[in-house]
Design a protein around this motif. Structure first.
Motif, PDB file in Angstrom:
ATOM      1  N   ASN A 146     104.091 -51.391 -28.617  1.00 23.01           N
ATOM      2  CA  ASN A 146     105.679 -51.458 -28.666  1.00 23.01           C
ATOM      3  C   ASN A 146     106.086 -50.553 -27.490  1.00 23.01           C
ATOM      4  OD1 ASN A 146     108.007 -49.424 -29.507  1.00 23.01           O
ATOM      5  ND2 ASN A 146     108.286 -51.400 -30.174  1.00 23.01           N
ATOM      6  N   LYS A 147     105.210 -49.507 -26.831  1.00 25.62           N
ATOM      7  CA  LYS A 147     105.390 -48.851 -26.039  1.00 25.62           C
ATOM      8  C   LYS A 147     104.145 -48.135 -25.451  1.00 25.62           C
ATOM      9  CE  LYS A 147     109.394 -47.155 -25.319  1.00 25.62           C
ATOM     10  NZ  LYS A 147     110.948 -46.757 -25.390  1.00 25.62           N
ATOM     11  N   GLU A 158     107.478 -37.457 -17.338  1.00 32.79           N
ATOM     12  CA  GLU A 158     107.053 -38.474 -18.275  1.00 32.79           C
ATOM     13  C   GLU A 158     107.919 -40.001 -17.615  1.00 32.79           C
ATOM     14  OE1 GLU A 158     107.093 -36.822 -22.893  1.00 32.79           O
ATOM     15  OE2 GLU A 158     108.639 -37.822 -21.739  1.00 32.79           O
ATOM     16  N   LYS A 159     107.088 -40.992 -18.063  1.00 35.85           N
ATOM     17  CA  LYS A 159     107.565 -42.416 -17.618  1.00 35.85           C
ATOM     18  C   LYS A 159     107.105 -43.510 -18.454  1.00 35.85           C
ATOM     19  CE  LYS A 159     107.155 -45.758 -13.709  1.00 35.85           C
ATOM     20  NZ  LYS A 159     106.729 -45.985 -12.532  1.00 35.85           N
ATOM     21  N   ASP A 160     108.105 -44.287 -18.778  1.00 35.00           N
ATOM     22  CA  ASP A 160     107.890 -45.467 -19.739  1.00 35.00           C
ATOM     23  C   ASP A 160     106.978 -46.488 -18.865  1.00 35.00           C
ATOM     24  OD1 ASP A 160     107.509 -47.806 -20.945  1.00 35.00           O
ATOM     25  OD2 ASP A 160     109.899 -47.499 -21.662  1.00 35.00           O
ATOM     26  N   VAL A 161     105.763 -46.754 -19.065  1.00 37.63           N
ATOM     27  CA  VAL A 161     105.104 -47.607 -18.349  1.00 37.63           C
ATOM     28  C   VAL A 161     104.523 -48.939 -19.113  1.00 37.63           C
ATOM     29  CG1 VAL A 161     104.002 -46.088 -16.738  1.00 37.63           C
ATOM     30  CG2 VAL A 161     102.921 -46.584 -18.993  1.00 37.63           C
ATOM     31  N   THR A 162     105.631 -49.170 -20.201  1.00 38.01           N
ATOM     32  CA  THR A 162     104.926 -50.376 -21.015  1.00 38.01           C
ATOM     33  C   THR A 162     104.962 -51.573 -20.351  1.00 38.01           C
ATOM     34  OG1 THR A 162     106.477 -49.134 -22.712  1.00 38.01           O
ATOM     35  CG2 THR A 162     105.870 -51.413 -23.082  1.00 38.01           C
ATOM     36  N   GLN A 163     105.680 -51.595 -19.037  1.00 37.11           N
ATOM     37  CA  GLN A 163     105.576 -53.119 -18.262  1.00 37.11           C
ATOM     38  C   GLN A 163     104.284 -53.295 -17.626  1.00 37.11           C
ATOM     39  OE1 GLN A 163     108.241 -53.167 -15.185  1.00 37.11           O
ATOM     40  NE2 GLN A 163     107.153 -51.524 -13.763  1.00 37.11           N
ATOM     41  N   TYR A 164     103.502 -52.287 -17.568  1.00 37.92           N
ATOM     42  CA  TYR A 164     102.020 -52.436 -17.189  1.00 37.92           C
ATOM     43  C   TYR A 164     101.218 -52.746 -18.179  1.00 37.92           C
ATOM     44  CZ  TYR A 164     104.366 -50.390 -12.880  1.00 37.92           C
ATOM     45  OH  TYR A 164     105.161 -50.046 -11.876  1.00 37.92           O
ATOM     46  N   ALA A 165     101.766 -53.086 -19.504  1.00 40.54           N
ATOM     47  CA  ALA A 165     100.628 -53.244 -20.590  1.00 40.54           C
ATOM     48  C   ALA A 165      99.488 -54.577 -20.207  1.00 40.54           C
ATOM     49  CB  ALA A 165     101.600 -54.036 -21.880  1.00 40.54           C
ATOM     50  N   PRO A 166      99.974 -55.248 -19.506  1.00 42.03           N
ATOM     51  CA  PRO A 166      98.917 -56.475 -19.267  1.00 42.03           C
ATOM     52  C   PRO A 166      97.592 -55.888 -18.399  1.00 42.03           C
ATOM     53  CG  PRO A 166     101.009 -57.467 -18.948  1.00 42.03           C
ATOM     54  CD  PRO A 166     101.115 -56.046 -18.977  1.00 42.03           C
ATOM     55  N   LEU A 167      98.145 -55.004 -17.566  1.00 46.84           N
ATOM     56  CA  LEU A 167      96.952 -54.118 -16.733  1.00 46.84           C
ATOM     57  C   LEU A 167      96.422 -53.240 -17.659  1.00 46.84           C
ATOM     58  CD1 LEU A 167      96.552 -53.975 -13.568  1.00 46.84           C
ATOM     59  CD2 LEU A 167      97.865 -51.795 -13.861  1.00 46.84           C
ATOM     60  N   LEU A 168      96.806 -52.404 -18.616  1.00 45.85           N
ATOM     61  CA  LEU A 168      96.315 -51.402 -19.327  1.00 45.85           C
ATOM     62  C   LEU A 168      95.542 -51.929 -20.651  1.00 45.85           C
ATOM     63  CD1 LEU A 168      99.283 -49.202 -19.602  1.00 45.85           C
ATOM     64  CD2 LEU A 168      97.163 -49.029 -18.079  1.00 45.85           C
ATOM     65  N   SER A 169      95.674 -53.211 -20.784  1.00 43.84           N
ATOM     66  CA  SER A 169      94.763 -54.111 -21.950  1.00 43.84           C
ATOM     67  C   SER A 169      93.298 -54.093 -21.570  1.00 43.84           C
ATOM     68  CB  SER A 169      95.604 -55.429 -22.375  1.00 43.84           C
ATOM     69  OG  SER A 169      95.470 -56.182 -21.248  1.00 43.84           O
ATOM     70  N   LEU A 191      98.082 -41.295 -21.088  1.00 44.99           N
ATOM     71  CA  LEU A 191      98.706 -42.377 -21.353  1.00 44.99           C
ATOM     72  C   LEU A 191      98.742 -42.412 -23.138  1.00 44.99           C
ATOM     73  CD1 LEU A 191      97.294 -45.151 -19.267  1.00 44.99           C
ATOM     74  CD2 LEU A 191      99.486 -44.325 -18.903  1.00 44.99           C
ATOM     75  N   THR A 192      99.826 -42.558 -23.674  1.00 40.58           N
ATOM     76  CA  THR A 192     100.028 -42.650 -24.875  1.00 40.58           C
ATOM     77  C   THR A 192     100.500 -44.013 -25.539  1.00 40.58           C
ATOM     78  OG1 THR A 192     100.663 -40.131 -25.197  1.00 40.58           O
ATOM     79  CG2 THR A 192     101.201 -41.627 -27.106  1.00 40.58           C
ATOM     80  N   PHE A 193      99.781 -44.652 -26.593  1.00 44.15           N
ATOM     81  CA  PHE A 193      99.934 -46.178 -26.653  1.00 44.15           C
ATOM     82  C   PHE A 193     100.537 -46.038 -28.242  1.00 44.15           C
ATOM     83  CE2 PHE A 193      96.555 -45.989 -23.645  1.00 44.15           C
ATOM     84  CZ  PHE A 193      96.720 -47.172 -22.863  1.00 44.15           C
ATOM     85  N   TYR A 194     101.466 -46.882 -28.430  1.00 47.82           N
ATOM     86  CA  TYR A 194     102.206 -47.138 -29.649  1.00 47.82           C
ATOM     87  C   TYR A 194     102.109 -48.480 -30.106  1.00 47.82           C
ATOM     88  CZ  TYR A 194     104.279 -42.486 -28.851  1.00 47.82           C
ATOM     89  OH  TYR A 194     104.308 -41.098 -28.556  1.00 47.82           O
ATOM     90  N   PRO A 195     101.200 -48.743 -31.130  1.00 53.44           N
ATOM     91  CA  PRO A 195     101.022 -50.318 -31.038  1.00 53.44           C
ATOM     92  C   PRO A 195     102.231 -50.781 -31.869  1.00 53.44           C
ATOM     93  CG  PRO A 195      98.736 -48.823 -31.966  1.00 53.44           C
ATOM     94  CD  PRO A 195     100.308 -47.934 -31.614  1.00 53.44           C
ATOM     95  N   ALA A 196     102.477 -52.136 -31.658  1.00 52.87           N
ATOM     96  CA  ALA A 196     103.524 -52.895 -32.338  1.00 52.87           C
ATOM     97  C   ALA A 196     103.061 -53.095 -33.795  1.00 52.87           C
ATOM     98  CB  ALA A 196     103.530 -54.262 -31.700  1.00 52.87           C
TER      99      ALA A 196
END
Length: 552
Positions: free
Chosen positions: A82-83, A128-139, A166-171
């Motif tokens: 999610n984020k 702090e920065k929202d980097v959710t848009q880079y999720a494909p890279l971080l997967s 990096l803090t990951f919040y799963p959907a």
């Protein structure tokens, strides 16, 4: 990163120091310690769910050696997410200039920053920065690369102790959905410099239906291009000449055709305008989080899906030939049509207007004045044939800059500037629904500053830096999103030049106010004020500020 003016060479002294913090009223002038740097920006909003935090950088930067490691996604928090939130924490003490930092994951720039200047006892800060848009890279497992180039010696003693998390919040369907994100994030391959331009290649998937490029453009390095907005025509007697003047424009080309134009943001770093006392506690907008310029390249998408590499060129118009100073890391974000093997398409319309750029010089009673007016327009329309049918994307961009720059005599003292930049873009997409989707953005930047050195060798800087945007997206009569953002810094500081620290008698006040209103953002309005290095007011007018969780 220093100011170029002749009159302020003496200002490039060693700044920073430290002593007891003042618990209540600020001191009558700057001492040897001050409050930790901060901003009025809101913390990144997080879902109320379990999360996983990874430390991806832990380094003491004391030279120009990059930090490298390998990132592996957290097995206990698998995507989709999610984020994803990036948090950089830093500490430094002693004496040091401001430095520029750059973080890559898998060759993709995900964060760019500059650092505060320290006191002798030390400061700490966080970004702090929202980097959710880079999720494909971080997967996926990826190499990590970070550099904050620094010089440490007997004079400049500050070592930059930096950690990045990096803090990951799963959907968690249905209450915490996966965030929308591109399907891939690509760096440019075979990148090289050609003058002030960055040239590379990109090969996109055959079923690409949407493309966005982002460019982390900064003028930096302490030379004239760090203060590009103050340059004057080469025919004018000024310490930073630049051909026809200060107009700068960041262009992106695809296979030799201009695909996007934009105004660069006038970044001011924490040693800027010859007066670090302005920025010890409150930095200028975007100094700690350098945001990228985004270009919608979807009109070109159908031309690039042949499986071949295509050239991408990013350049800064107005930079004199051979002058260094611009850094232009560039990424390409890709959205794919999952139900198509190949997306095809082409350009329908491409119109690049004639750029206007005039800089008029006048001389009255020893005062030089340069008035600049520059503007440019671009209209591009292209189509893609997808599994959903034909989609037509039109991008219209209008950029302009108007400035008045005045200085007195050969010593350029006083030296003052009032400059505004406007950057308007409209993206219209037909074919994704029953009615076209329209997204409109109007950015407005202002820099209003003056430096004056008195007969007693006392330097005073007064400055306002403003970053504003109004953005609206709608489909038919239905508003999809709307926000108005205003990020404003104002400050004034003075100190004695060319004397030992105890005799500088520095004083200064500053205020940072950040406002955000709209849908779905809601209301946020916070301002922080300082005097002589200590916070005197921290006011929240609407919205709430929640302290971020501590890194694990």
């Amino acid at each position: 990163m220093r100011h170029p003016f002749r009159a302020f060479v003496a200002a490039a002294l060693v700044f920073g120091a430290s002593a007891p913090a003042w618990a209540s009223e600020p001191p009558p002038e700057f001492g040897t310690d001050w409050d930790d740097p901060r901003t009025a920006l809101p913390v990144v909003e997080r879902p109320g769910s379990a999360s996983c935090t990874l430390k991806i950088v832990d380094e003491k930067f004391d030279d120009f050696t990059p930090y490298t490691s390998t990132f592996t996604p957290p097995a206990e928090c698998p995507g989709p997410w999610n984020k994803v939130v990036l948090r950089m924490e830093g500490k430094v003490r002693g004496v040091q200039y401001d430095r520029l930092g750059h973080l890559e994951v898998g060759g993709v720039t995900i964060f760019k920053t500059s650092t505060p200047e320290p006191s002798r006892d030390g400061i700490s800060w966080a970004v702090e920065k929202d980097v959710t848009q880079y999720a494909p890279l971080l997967s996926q497992t990826q190499p990590i690369w970070m550099l904050i180039g620094n010089v440490v010696n007997d004079t400049y003693t500050g070592v930059l102790d930096v950690q990045v998390y990096l803090t990951f919040y799963p959907a968690q369907r249905p209450w915490i959905p996966a965030a929308p994100a591109p399907d891939a994030v690509l760096p440019l391959t075979n990148p090289r410099r050609e003058g002030s331009a960055l040239v590379g290649e990109v090969t996109v998937p055959a079923n690409t239906s949407r493309l966005v490029a982002e460019v982390y453009a900064t003028g930096s390095g302490g030379g004239c291009e760090e203060f590009w907005y103050l340059t004057a025509p080469a025919s004018v007697p000024y310490s930073c000449p630049a051909d026809v003047g200060p107009y700068r424009e960041v262009q992106i080309e695809v296979d030799g055709k201009v695909a996007g134009i934009a105004m660069p943001f006038p970044h001011v770093y924490t040693g800027g305008w010859a007066n670090p006392f302005l920025w010890y506690v409150l930095p200028a907008p975007r100094a700690f989080d350098v945001r990228p310029i985004r270009y919608d390249l979807t009109p070109f998408a159908g031309l690039l899906t042949d499986g071949q590499p295509h050239q991408v060129r990013v350049s800064v118009l107005g930079v004199p030939e051979g002058r260094p100073g611009w850094d232009l890391p560039t990424n390409v974000l890709v959205w794919r049509d999952a139900r198509a093997t190949r997306v095809t398409g082409g350009l329908i319309h491409h119109q690049l207007g004639t750029m206007t750029n005039g800089a008029d010089h006048t001389l009255v009673d020893g005062w030089h004045q340069v008035d600049t007016q520059g503007a440019h327009q671009l209209r591009v329309t292209g189509y893609v044939k997808t599994s959903r049918g034909w989609e037509v994307t039109s991008v219209e961009q209008k950029v302009s800059n108007a400035s008045m720059h005045r200085w007195l005599g050969e010593m350029e003292n006083p030296d003052e500037l009032v400059s505004t930049w406007k950057d308007r873009s409209t993206v219209t997409v037909a074919g994704r629904g029953p009615l076209p989707e329209v997204s409109h953005s109007h950015k407005h930047f202002v820099l209003d500053g003056r430096i004056d050195v008195s007969d007693t060798n006392r330097l005073t800087t007064t400055i306002t830096v403003s970053d504003a945007e109004e953005a609206l997206s709608f489909q038919g009569l239905h508003s999809l999103a709307h926000h108005e953002m205003s990020d404003v810094y104002t400050g004034e500081a003075a100190y004695n030049l060319g004397v030992p620290r105890p005799q500088r008698n520095a004083v200064g006040t500053s205020t940072h106010r950040y406002r955000l209103n709209g849908h779905p953002a809601g209301c946020y309005d916070r301002s922080i004020s300082t005097r002589n290095g200590f916070v005197t007011e921290d006011t929240q007018r609407c919205g709430t500020t929640v302290a971020p969780p501590e890194p694990r």
